[in-house]
Design a protein around this motif. Structure first.
Motif, PDB file in Angstrom:
ATOM      1  N   THR A  35       0.836  -1.216   0.000  1.00 31.72           N
ATOM      2  CA  THR A  35       0.000   0.000   0.000  1.00 31.72           C
ATOM      3  C   THR A  35       0.868   1.264   0.000  1.00 31.72           C
ATOM      4  O   THR A  35       2.061   1.230   0.269  1.00 31.72           O
ATOM      5  CB  THR A  35      -0.894   0.035   1.252  1.00 31.72           C
ATOM      6  N   LYS A  36       0.231   2.386  -0.311  1.00 30.50           N
ATOM      7  CA  LYS A  36       0.818   3.734  -0.161  1.00 30.50           C
ATOM      8  C   LYS A  36       2.096   3.960  -0.961  1.00 30.50           C
ATOM      9  O   LYS A  36       2.910   4.802  -0.601  1.00 30.50           O
ATOM     10  CB  LYS A  36       1.087   4.029   1.314  1.00 30.50           C
ATOM     11  N   LEU A  37       2.273   3.217  -2.040  1.00 31.39           N
ATOM     12  CA  LEU A  37       3.487   3.414  -2.848  1.00 31.39           C
ATOM     13  C   LEU A  37       3.468   4.745  -3.597  1.00 31.39           C
ATOM     14  O   LEU A  37       4.504   5.256  -3.997  1.00 31.39           O
ATOM     15  CB  LEU A  37       3.648   2.276  -3.860  1.00 31.39           C
ATOM     16  N   ASN A  38       2.261   5.322  -3.750  1.00 39.11           N
ATOM     17  CA  ASN A  38       2.162   6.622  -4.426  1.00 39.11           C
ATOM     18  C   ASN A  38       2.636   7.761  -3.536  1.00 39.11           C
ATOM     19  O   ASN A  38       2.845   8.878  -3.995  1.00 39.11           O
ATOM     20  CB  ASN A  38       0.714   6.870  -4.879  1.00 39.11           C
ATOM     21  N   LEU A  39       2.865   7.465  -2.239  1.00 39.26           N
ATOM     22  CA  LEU A  39       3.257   8.525  -1.294  1.00 39.26           C
ATOM     23  C   LEU A  39       4.744   8.526  -0.996  1.00 39.26           C
ATOM     24  O   LEU A  39       5.236   9.459  -0.364  1.00 39.26           O
ATOM     25  CB  LEU A  39       2.487   8.369   0.023  1.00 39.26           C
TER      26      LEU A  39
END
Length: 354
Positions: free
Chosen positions: A349-353
């Motif tokens: 999760t949250k790889l875009n951040l």
């Protein structure tokens, strides 16, 4: 909680030893390669649907499969190239696996590793495959040319034959240029320039090289990660080659065991996952320095290393994770196989951040 989390979405136990896994491009399916206890090859296709994985196709072949790639196939065909324990390179149409669409006895011994370029819209130029084998040879193949390799890199008569454990393509940023990097059981890393048919650079990192990958194949060489025995991996800055010291690098301890493989996130080349012999996954981020090149005392340009930081780690198994692949289509979706005969679909999760 702002950090990426590694979540085991589905795990499925199988009845054969798993060596490699690859997502089928533009689909929710992946293929798993391995060997049955009776010594035959297993090729299975699974589909992720409704929180589970369904077996779509299962094929058994006479020889065990060691490795596979889609990287030299077009997006329309999506043919899988495989290397087996008998030294055969084969290409399969997964819709009809009775006979391979291409088959060549490429090596005298097991093909340990395979990579491709020029397919799937990644990398300029013609589609090519590279195979590395226990017989010490690294060979480049054009699937449109039967029987003979396009190029062969092997020790000359009288030289030691080293077991080649890892190969990867890179530098395919125009139709003419491309490089191959090969890693060997004695710690040798060799960079071959296919345009000039020359050995461009070599080094030794003291431990057997289990995994190698450029952060991108279809750009000018930028970074290379090499993973080794004795719980280490190395990051090389491939942008600047110093005439004497070669490429700058850093090394990092990880997993407290062999680092089996490295895979860069397709959507962000500075994020990569390493797979450990202790059944762990480590997610890393590389941060560039403020200045990537400096001049030494003689006025020669030299690369400056950045830093790597551990974003997240997860224990999935007690056995080594031998195969890993990011989904090219859905960020954070990945599949891995380990020697406990289990395949796992993972969501990061949250790889875009990051």
């Amino acid at each position: 909680m702002d950090k990426p989390q590694i979540i085991a979405h589905v795990q499925k136990s199988l009845n054969f030893t798993l060596f490699d896994t690859k997502w089928i491009p533009c689909s929710a399916r992946f293929v798993v390669l391995g060997n049955h206890a009776r010594g035959t090859g297993a090729l299975q296709v699974f589909e992720v649907s409704h929180g589970d994985v369904q077996l779509i196709k299962s094929t058994e072949k006479p020889k065990s499969f060691k490795c596979g790639t889609f990287a030299a196939s077009s997006l329309q065909q999506r043919y899988l190239a495989t290397g087996d324990f008998d030294g055969k390179l084969q290409i399969w149409n997964l819709e009809d696996t009775d006979l391979p669409v291409y088959s060549v006895k490429g090596h005298k011994e097991i093909i340990n590793c395979i990579d491709g370029v020029g397919g799937l819209g990644i990398g300029e130029g013609s589609p090519e495959l590279v195979t590395g084998s226990r017989d010490g040879a690294v060979k480049v193949w054009d699937p449109r040319q039967k029987n003979e390799p396009v190029a062969t890199m092997e020790p000359t008569e009288g030289q030691d034959k080293r077991d080649c454990w890892a190969v990867t393509f890179g530098h395919a940023y125009n139709p003419h240029d491309r490089c191959i990097c090969a890693g060997y059981d004695n710690g040798d890393v060799k960079l071959f320039d296919l345009r000039n048919m020359s050995l461009r650079w070599e080094t030794n990192i003291k431990n057997g090289v289990c995994g190698l990958e450029f952060d991108r194949k279809d750009i000018k060489m930028n970074k290379l990660v090499a993973t080794t025995l004795e719980s280490k991996f190395h990051v090389f800055d491939m942008q600047t080659q110093h005439p004497e010291s070669g490429f700058s690098s850093l090394s990092e301890k990880a997993h407290k065991s062999t680092v089996w493989a490295v895979k860069h996130l397709p959507q962000n080349r500075d994020v990569f996952m390493t797979c450990g012999g202790s059944g762990t996954l480590n997610l890393w981020k590389y941060t560039y320095p403020s200045k990537r090149v400096e001049k030494d005392g003689k006025g020669q340009e030299k690369g400056v290393m950045g830093t790597v930081s551990l974003l997240q780690n997860a224990v999935l198994s007690t056995q080594p994770i031998s195969g890993f692949d990011w989904s090219p289509d859905k960020m954070g979706l990945c599949v891995c196989t380990s020697f406990d005969q289990t395949l796992r679909v993972i969501i990061v999760t949250k790889l875009n951040l990051v």
